[in-house]
Design a protein around this motif. Structure first.
Motif, short mmCIF file in Angstrom:
data_model
loop_
_atom_site.label_atom_id
_atom_site.label_comp_id
_atom_site.label_asym_id
_atom_site.label_seq_id
_atom_site.Cartn_x
_atom_site.Cartn_y
_atom_site.Cartn_z
N GLY A 138 -8.64 -22.70 4.10
CA GLY A 138 -7.91 -23.07 4.60
C GLY A 138 -7.09 -22.50 5.49
N TYR A 139 -7.54 -21.33 5.92
CA TYR A 139 -6.68 -20.88 6.72
C TYR A 139 -7.45 -20.62 8.03
N SER A 140 -8.04 -21.05 8.31
CA SER A 140 -8.91 -21.51 9.87
C SER A 140 -7.32 -22.75 10.60
N SER A 141 -7.02 -23.56 9.87
CA SER A 141 -6.05 -24.28 10.30
C SER A 141 -4.45 -23.46 10.36
N GLY A 142 -4.03 -23.16 9.50
CA GLY A 142 -2.80 -21.88 10.27
C GLY A 142 -3.00 -20.86 11.20
N MET A 143 -4.18 -20.57 11.52
CA MET A 143 -4.82 -19.72 12.89
C MET A 143 -5.00 -20.40 14.05
N ALA A 144 -5.02 -21.63 13.90
CA ALA A 144 -4.86 -22.53 15.14
C ALA A 144 -3.12 -22.37 15.32
N VAL A 145 -2.77 -22.21 14.98
CA VAL A 145 -0.73 -22.84 15.01
C VAL A 145 -0.30 -21.27 15.87
N TYR A 146 -1.30 -20.65 15.67
CA TYR A 146 -0.84 -19.49 16.89
C TYR A 146 -1.26 -18.81 17.66
N LEU A 147 -2.92 -19.49 18.45
CA LEU A 147 -3.97 -20.21 19.05
C LEU A 147 -2.71 -20.81 19.87
N ARG A 148 -2.98 -22.11 19.73
CA ARG A 148 -1.64 -23.34 20.55
C ARG A 148 -0.87 -22.30 21.74
N ARG A 149 -0.07 -21.00 20.50
CA ARG A 149 1.09 -20.68 21.08
C ARG A 149 0.61 -19.29 22.03
N GLY A 150 -0.49 -18.70 22.29
CA GLY A 150 -0.67 -18.23 23.16
C GLY A 150 -1.18 -16.55 22.66
N PHE A 151 -1.73 -16.81 21.11
CA PHE A 151 -1.71 -15.41 20.52
C PHE A 151 -2.88 -15.26 20.35
N ALA A 152 -3.68 -14.06 19.62
CA ALA A 152 -5.07 -13.85 19.08
C ALA A 152 -4.65 -13.71 17.90
N ILE A 153 -5.66 -14.01 17.04
CA ILE A 153 -5.39 -13.45 15.62
C ILE A 153 -7.02 -13.08 15.49
N VAL A 154 -6.23 -12.50 13.94
CA VAL A 154 -7.35 -12.00 13.06
C VAL A 154 -6.66 -12.25 11.77
N MET A 155 -7.45 -12.35 10.71
CA MET A 155 -7.35 -12.00 9.38
C MET A 155 -7.64 -11.52 9.20
N SER A 156 -7.86 -10.38 8.25
CA SER A 156 -8.42 -8.76 7.25
C SER A 156 -8.41 -9.65 5.83
N ASP A 157 -9.86 -9.39 5.65
CA ASP A 157 -9.80 -9.93 4.07
C ASP A 157 -9.23 -8.96 2.96
N TYR A 158 -9.05 -7.09 3.72
CA TYR A 158 -8.20 -6.19 2.96
C TYR A 158 -10.34 -5.58 2.27
N HIS A 159 -9.55 -3.93 2.20
CA HIS A 159 -10.74 -3.63 1.03
C HIS A 159 -10.67 -4.09 -0.22
N GLY A 160 -12.39 -4.27 -0.34
CA GLY A 160 -12.71 -4.46 -1.32
C GLY A 160 -12.85 -6.10 -1.49
N LEU A 161 -12.81 -7.01 -0.47
CA LEU A 161 -12.89 -7.84 -0.42
C LEU A 161 -13.41 -8.60 0.73
N GLY A 162 -15.08 -9.27 1.15
CA GLY A 162 -16.00 -9.53 1.43
C GLY A 162 -17.06 -8.61 1.71
N VAL A 163 -16.58 -7.32 1.89
CA VAL A 163 -17.44 -5.75 2.20
C VAL A 163 -17.28 -5.39 0.16
N ALA A 164 -18.40 -5.03 -0.15
CA ALA A 164 -18.28 -4.34 -1.27
C ALA A 164 -17.75 -3.21 -1.34
N PRO A 165 -17.05 -1.98 -2.49
CA PRO A 165 -16.80 -1.30 -1.65
C PRO A 165 -17.65 0.14 -2.58
N GLY A 166 -17.33 1.16 -1.98
CA GLY A 166 -18.95 2.14 -1.99
C GLY A 166 -18.68 2.29 -3.35
N PRO A 167 -19.65 3.02 -3.93
CA PRO A 167 -19.60 3.69 -5.71
C PRO A 167 -19.01 4.65 -5.68
#
Length: 420
Positions: A138-167
């Motif tokens: 559901g986060y793309s819905s909130g991100m669209a708010v900022y897009l319509r206000r003229g912001f580029a937006i980036v949402m990090s997954d944070y370390h360890g989420l999305g990309v498995a941490p190394g050994p």
């Protein structure tokens, strides 16, 4: 809940923004409401081929276009999932994934300003990343708010989420403020690298764990954020200091799934960060048996997980003795904000919270703001009297207006008023 709050504020903020701009899209017949919005400008930006040169934090590892998301399509935005380089709090290099989106139409002079958004706690395992979830949770819905206000937006997954941490890397922790802050900073860098139409001016905004991340980014900007200009940060209900959750009285008051979930993630995060932490001193034998099932954000046996959650009680979280309580409080205080980098030269931070939040104790937020002000940080308070339901649409509009004022170069007011 915070995804819902941000999404609800989206409608009001978008309407307000269109009214202020003087360039309103065609309004549909009031008798036939629709979810479709006509973008003010047509023509999604074509991102160039990614520069994958490894030149340190914020450089890109990969970039893949995102197609078919309704919210981005309605906003006329260009979106992509990226993997970028960052640095953990212990100084080790890491790779982190993120979701970015660029508004449609020509950028303003100097480029689209960037918001680096910090999501709330979604779990501790690599699969718990919002960028891997259906509809990005559901986060793309909130991100669209900022897009319509003229912001580029980036949402990090944070370390360890999305990309498995190394050994040799630490697993994800919702308490690791230095790593989270670095991830937010490097997401802004990666956004600017991926989309040349963006500015080097950026701000951070986050809720819950994301509030901690945004605030930590403001603290670490001076030592770590060279090359970009951070104008400010908004921390909504940040888990800035969870030491009050160690108190026996607080543990005895646990009654809801949200409270249990934060307690479990907090305890597991400490073990992920500190190998000498005695996790078993804070969980019953029954809870220990069910631990892996309850830590999992998407268990294979969902029915068994529901049963396990329903069977939890405050007794399952009682510390074994007073020494364990004191040890937990000491450890939580040690990782709380403000961090060692905090100081008077940090960008200003707006802290919005509910005074009677049943999950994230207001006492911890106030302890963090008081300590930050003592270090000279420019903290601005926005209180919702009551629980987090009082962080409503009106307050969220005020939050966005405050951040916009930072981009406009306005001087911050009411620094540290009511911060203790």
């Amino acid at each position: 809940m915070w995804r819902t709050v941000l999404a609800l504020s989206a409608v009001l903020v978008t309407v307000a923004a269109c009214g202020q701009s003087g360039m309103e899209p065609t309004r549909p017949d009031d008798a036939h409401p629709t979810r479709a919005f006509t973008p003010i400008f047509s023509g999604a930006e074509a991102l160039p081929a990614p520069d994958l040169t490894d030149d340190g934090p914020g450089s890109l590892v990969e970039m893949k276009p995102v197609k078919g998301d309704r919210n981005f399509d309605e906003a006329g935005a260009t979106a992509a999932r990226i993997v970028y380089r960052s640095t953990n709090g212990d100084g080790r290099p890491s790779q982190v994934s993120a979701l970015l989106a660029v508004p449609a139409g020509p950028p303003p002079a100097g480029g689209w300003p960037i918001i680096s958004f910090g999501h709330e706690a979604t779990g501790l395992l690599p699969k718990c990343a919002p960028t891997l979830a259906a509809e990005f949770w559901g986060y793309s819905s909130g991100m669209a708010v900022y897009l319509r206000r003229g912001f580029a937006i980036v949402m990090s997954d944070y370390h360890g989420l999305g990309v498995a941490p190394g050994p040799n890397e630490q697993q994800h922790s919702i308490l690791d403020a230095p790593t989270l802050g670095n991830n937010i900073i490097d997401a802004a860098r990666a956004m600017h690298r991926a989309a040349p139409s963006t500015s080097t001016n950026w701000g951070a905004l986050g809720a819950g764990e994301g509030g901690l991340a945004a605030w930590a980014a403001a603290e670490r900007g001076g030592a770590y954020g060279a090359g970009m200009n951070m104008v400010g940060a908004v921390a909504v209900n940040p888990i800035a200091d969870l030491a009050p959750l160690a108190d026996a009285d607080r543990t005895a008051a646990l009654t809801t799934a949200d409270q249990y979930r934060l307690q479990i993630r907090m305890l597991q995060s400490l073990e992920n960060m500190q190998s000498d932490f005695d996790l078993d001193a804070h969980r019953s034998a029954k809870l220990k048996d069910q631990w892996d099932l309850l830590v999992d954000c998407a268990p294979r046996d969902a029915a068994a997980a529901r049963v396990a959650w329903n069977q939890l009680s405050a007794a399952d979280f009682q510390a074994k003795d007073a020494a364990a309580v004191a040890d937990l409080r000491r450890r939580l205080s040690a990782v709380a904000l403000p961090g060692s980098y905090a100081g008077p030269n940090d960008p200003p931070v707006l802290v919005a919270f509910g005074t009677a939040d049943p999950v994230n104790p207001a006492a911890g937020v106030l302890a963090a703001t008081g300590a930050a002000c003592a270090r000279g940080q420019k903290i601005v308070m926005m209180r919702g009297v009551g629980d987090t339901d009082q962080i409503n649409d009106q307050i969220m509009q005020n939050v966005l207006a405050w951040l916009q004022a930072r981009f406009d170069g306005q001087r911050v007011a009411d620094v540290c008023v009511g911060a203790t």
